[in-house]
Design an enzyme around this catalytic site. Structure first.
Site, PDB file in Angstrom:
ATOM      1  N   HIS A 127       0.787  -1.233   0.000  1.00 18.54           N
ATOM      2  CA  HIS A 127       0.000   0.000   0.000  1.00 18.54           C
ATOM      3  C   HIS A 127       0.820   1.286   0.000  1.00 18.54           C
ATOM      4  O   HIS A 127       0.283   2.362  -0.270  1.00 18.54           O
ATOM      5  CB  HIS A 127      -0.926   0.006   1.211  1.00 18.54           C
ATOM      6  CG  HIS A 127      -2.298   0.523   0.912  1.00 18.54           C
ATOM      7  ND1 HIS A 127      -2.540   1.570   0.042  1.00 18.54           N
ATOM      8  CD2 HIS A 127      -3.515   0.151   1.361  1.00 18.54           C
ATOM      9  CE1 HIS A 127      -3.834   1.805  -0.023  1.00 18.54           C
ATOM     10  NE2 HIS A 127      -4.453   0.956   0.769  1.00 18.54           N
ATOM     11  N   TYR A 146     -13.744   4.639  10.308  1.00 18.64           N
ATOM     12  CA  TYR A 146     -12.923   5.202   9.222  1.00 18.64           C
ATOM     13  C   TYR A 146     -13.473   4.687   7.900  1.00 18.64           C
ATOM     14  O   TYR A 146     -13.671   3.492   7.729  1.00 18.64           O
ATOM     15  CB  TYR A 146     -11.481   4.726   9.422  1.00 18.64           C
ATOM     16  CG  TYR A 146     -10.457   5.168   8.396  1.00 18.64           C
ATOM     17  CD1 TYR A 146      -9.512   6.130   8.712  1.00 18.64           C
ATOM     18  CD2 TYR A 146     -10.403   4.590   7.124  1.00 18.64           C
ATOM     19  CE1 TYR A 146      -8.540   6.524   7.802  1.00 18.64           C
ATOM     20  CE2 TYR A 146      -9.444   4.979   6.197  1.00 18.64           C
ATOM     21  CZ  TYR A 146      -8.509   5.946   6.543  1.00 18.64           C
ATOM     22  OH  TYR A 146      -7.552   6.332   5.624  1.00 18.64           O
ATOM     23  N   SER A 189     -12.422   5.202   3.814  1.00 15.01           N
ATOM     24  CA  SER A 189     -11.439   5.775   2.903  1.00 15.01           C
ATOM     25  C   SER A 189     -12.132   6.478   1.742  1.00 15.01           C
ATOM     26  O   SER A 189     -13.119   5.985   1.207  1.00 15.01           O
ATOM     27  CB  SER A 189     -10.552   4.648   2.375  1.00 15.01           C
ATOM     28  OG  SER A 189      -9.630   5.161   1.454  1.00 15.01           O
ATOM     29  N   THR A 216      -5.609   9.996  -0.025  1.00 14.28           N
ATOM     30  CA  THR A 216      -6.958   9.716   0.472  1.00 14.28           C
ATOM     31  C   THR A 216      -7.287  10.728   1.565  1.00 14.28           C
ATOM     32  O   THR A 216      -6.411  11.373   2.124  1.00 14.28           O
ATOM     33  CB  THR A 216      -7.062   8.303   1.080  1.00 14.28           C
ATOM     34  OG1 THR A 216      -6.126   8.195   2.164  1.00 14.28           O
ATOM     35  CG2 THR A 216      -6.806   7.224   0.050  1.00 14.28           C
TER      36      THR A 216
END
Length: 658
Positions: A372, A486, A488, A499
């Site tokens: 990532h 959360y 994204s 993001t």
């Protein structure tokens, strides 16, 4: 104006698809070498993309306090409010002014890009489970093409076509079209290609088209995250011509591009993969791949030992390979087995540091597992969609194709690593830790069949808000509280955007969840519908703000990063237990939407959390949930299903069953 136009239908999380391919332009190039031949150069819009805005400090503080409201009691909230006021009028204002000044001096990038790379690359936790997600492909619609060898060949060739198209500047630019009838046309493309790159974004804007940042795409191929002391390094070698294949823990390489950069014939690639699949060697006693699942500092030391022990050139072949193809020796049983296999596997047959691993199981089930740090879902999903489309609509080989008559034993190189006792001990220790960790991970999946996007839109509700509301209700039912959540959201509409966070837990979702879960009999179906509508409207507002870079998370993160870089004491705001709590994301969520996607998944980001990958399709809602020991993914999903049933009952005017 940009915000109003862009966010009417802005996709969240990974849910960003490519524009339709343009008509192929006439060149002398071999059609089978390219996915498409865009008449607009791939990076045509990059120079003129708008810059990611830094929100006003007062807006960030207001949004932060709104997100804290449902998580704190009155006393805690008053304390946090006071800390926010002191921050806004003191050190926060100073840091904000410094951030703005720094941003003005770095117009080539965004204020979040550097800190975000540092955040990922400085993390010392293992990247598997903590960071790397997966996305799985739907099966090839033609069942006979799901044979492992056939699909591996076709997907490899399609991935290489994507690579060649990207590097030749022939890949369609990634554009979000609000009015495709005007902007996604050959006429517009023929005009816009003559507009200078420094102005091209504005030309697209005039027809309600919004080009997206493509700066991450070059890291898709020939790239690896290398372990380094304190901060890892992203390594890319765009001269590499070979593919890395893993099977049963063994490493193989062979060239898939010739000296002129052309893709080797598909029948040759097929022959080499067949040769690898026929290798009956037992699995190695010390599978090297486990090392990529280690704590990064431990991996740094072990990698240095590998280099010192004569493996530098061999490691270079792994690091520089165009990508890593993983051939698994077992079929996939069900969605849960699929998720475990593609998210972590048994640790022997993945190189977790590669920019992506293309995994193909014995029955042809395929997925992309990606690292990532280098990029976000926008780039990966574009690649994913194009590879699926090309491999299914223009397959390089058919099931009837015979592999080329070639001596694969002379072409395919099996990599051998020289391991001393210290390395063997390191691999064994890494395996032990990996096995112990994955034993604590549970995953479960549901598909809610009663309705999806179509029904919810008819009710004038945001489908994403309903899914998020279901997660809030589920956690309240299971654990009796509202917690940090959360979601994204891509900021790829801006140059070097990454993001932003949508904070789905709000005073509206808390009120609505409590009504459904704790006192459904006190509210009529109409009242419940009104509460859902308020949640939807507020969620849409949060989504619009996040996609336009107007959330609060990245801004507060950048201010904290700046204070740390300067060596200043951490402002009190960041020492507040409420700040730590809101960043301890017990519900971490991300949505996927694409005709190519089966399911995706990731692990929880905190030990007592849930990792929630979900999709809202036209007529169903899918949800893939992971949890560690202490949380129960199956029970949580049962509560999600109950929440969805209750909301759909309310929308039909029915009483809620207790």
């Amino acid at each position: 104006m940009v915000a109003r136009l862009l966010l009417r239908a802005w996709p969240r999380g990974l849910a960003v698809g490519p524009g339709a391919p343009s008509r192929l332009r006439s060149t002398g190039l071999e059609p089978s070498q390219y996915l498409q031949r865009s008449i607009v150069p791939t990076m045509h819009y990059q120079d003129s993309l708008p810059r990611l805005p830094i929100p006003k400090l007062e807006d960030t503080i207001r949004r932060y306090l709104s997100a804290q409201k449902p998580l704190l009691d009155d006393g805690q909230f008053r304390k946090t409010e006071q800390l926010c006021k002191s921050f806004e009028n003191g050190i926060g204002e100073e840091l904000h002014e410094q951030l703005v000044a720094q941003d003005k001096q770095n117009k080539h990038t965004s204020y979040i890009s550097g800190p975000w790379f540092d955040m990922y690359l400085s993390a010392r936790d293992p990247i598997v489970l903590n960071f790397n997600p997966f996305v799985s492909f739907n099966p090839d619609p033609k069942s006979e093409y799901n044979d492992q060898l056939t699909r591996a060949t076709n997907m490899t060739v399609s991935a290489l076509r994507f690579l060649k198209t990207l590097r030749a500047d022939l890949l369609e630019p990634e554009v979000f079209h609000l009015n495709p009838a005007r902007s996604d046309t050959d006429t517009f493309k023929r005009l816009i290609r003559f507009v200078p790159s420094s102005l091209s974004w504005y030309g697209a804007y005039l027809v309600n088209a919004y080009p997206l940042d493509m700066s991450q795409y070059f890291r898709l191929f020939s790239s690896t995250r290398l372990p380094r002391p304190s901060r890892d390094e992203l390594f890319t070698d765009d001269k590499a011509r070979h593919l890395l294949v893993l099977r049963k823990g063994h490493f193989y390489v062979f060239d898939v591009l010739d000296q002129d950069g052309n893709i080797v014939s598909a029948s040759e690639i097929q022959a080499h993969l067949k040769y690898i699949l026929s290798d009956n060697s037992p699995a190695p006693e010390f599978p090297l791949s486990y090392l990529t699942s280690e704590n990064r500092d431990i991996w740094v030391e072990l990698r240095q030992k590998l280099v010192s022990n004569g493996n530098e050139e061999t490691l270079r072949k792994v690091d520089s390979a165009v990508f890593c193809l993983c051939l698994d020796d077992f079929p996939i049983k069900d969605p849960v087995h699929l998720s475990h296999s593609m998210l972590h596997g048994d640790g022997t047959n993945r190189w977790f540091d590669k920019s992506f691993n293309l995994i193909i199981a014995k029955d042809g089930t395929a997925a992309v597992h990606f690292e990532h740090a280098w990029g976000d879902g926008v780039a990966v999903l574009r690649f994913f969609n194009d590879v699926f489309k090309d491999s299914t609509q223009a397959p390089a080989v058919t099931p009837q194709n015979q592999p080329a008559s070639t001596d694969s034993s002379a072409t395919v190189q099996k990599l051998n690593f020289k391991l001393n006792n210290a390395l063997k001990t390191g691999i064994s220790a890494a395996k032990e830790k990996f096995d112990a960790t994955i034993k604590t991970l549970t995953i479960d999946y549901i598909r809610f069949q009663r309705g999806g996007k179509e029904l919810l839109k008819k009710q004038k509700l945001s489908p994403d808000s309903v899914a998020q509301l279901a997660f809030q209700m589920a956690f309240l039912r299971q654990y009796g509280q509202t917690v940090a959540t959360y979601e994204s959201c891509s900021t790829a509409a801006f140059k070097h955007g990454r993001t932003e966070t949508i904070r789905p837990a709000s005073i509206f979702t808390k009120r609505c969840s409590e009504a459904f879960v704790r006192e459904p009999s006190k509210h009529s179906a109409g009242e419940l519908q009104q509460m859902m509508a308020k949640c939807s409207a507020y969620h849409n507002q949060l989504t619009r703000e996040a996609a336009m870079g107007q959330g609060f998370d990245r801004h507060l993160f950048a201010l904290r990063y700046l204070a740390a870089v300067k060596g200043s004491d951490l402002p009190e705001l960041y020492l507040d237990p409420a700040y730590r709590q809101i960043n301890h994301n017990i519900l971490s969520t991300s949505t996927l939407s694409s005709p190519a996607v089966n399911i995706g998944g990731f692990a929880p980001v905190v030990p007592d959390g849930f990792g929630i990958a979900y999709t809202v399709q036209d007529n169903w809602i899918g949800c893939n949930v992971s949890a560690y020991q202490g949380r129960n993914a199956r029970e949580f999903l049962q509560c999600v299903e109950k929440a969805l049933e209750d909301m759909f009952d309310a929308l039909e005017g029915k009483a809620i069953k207790t």
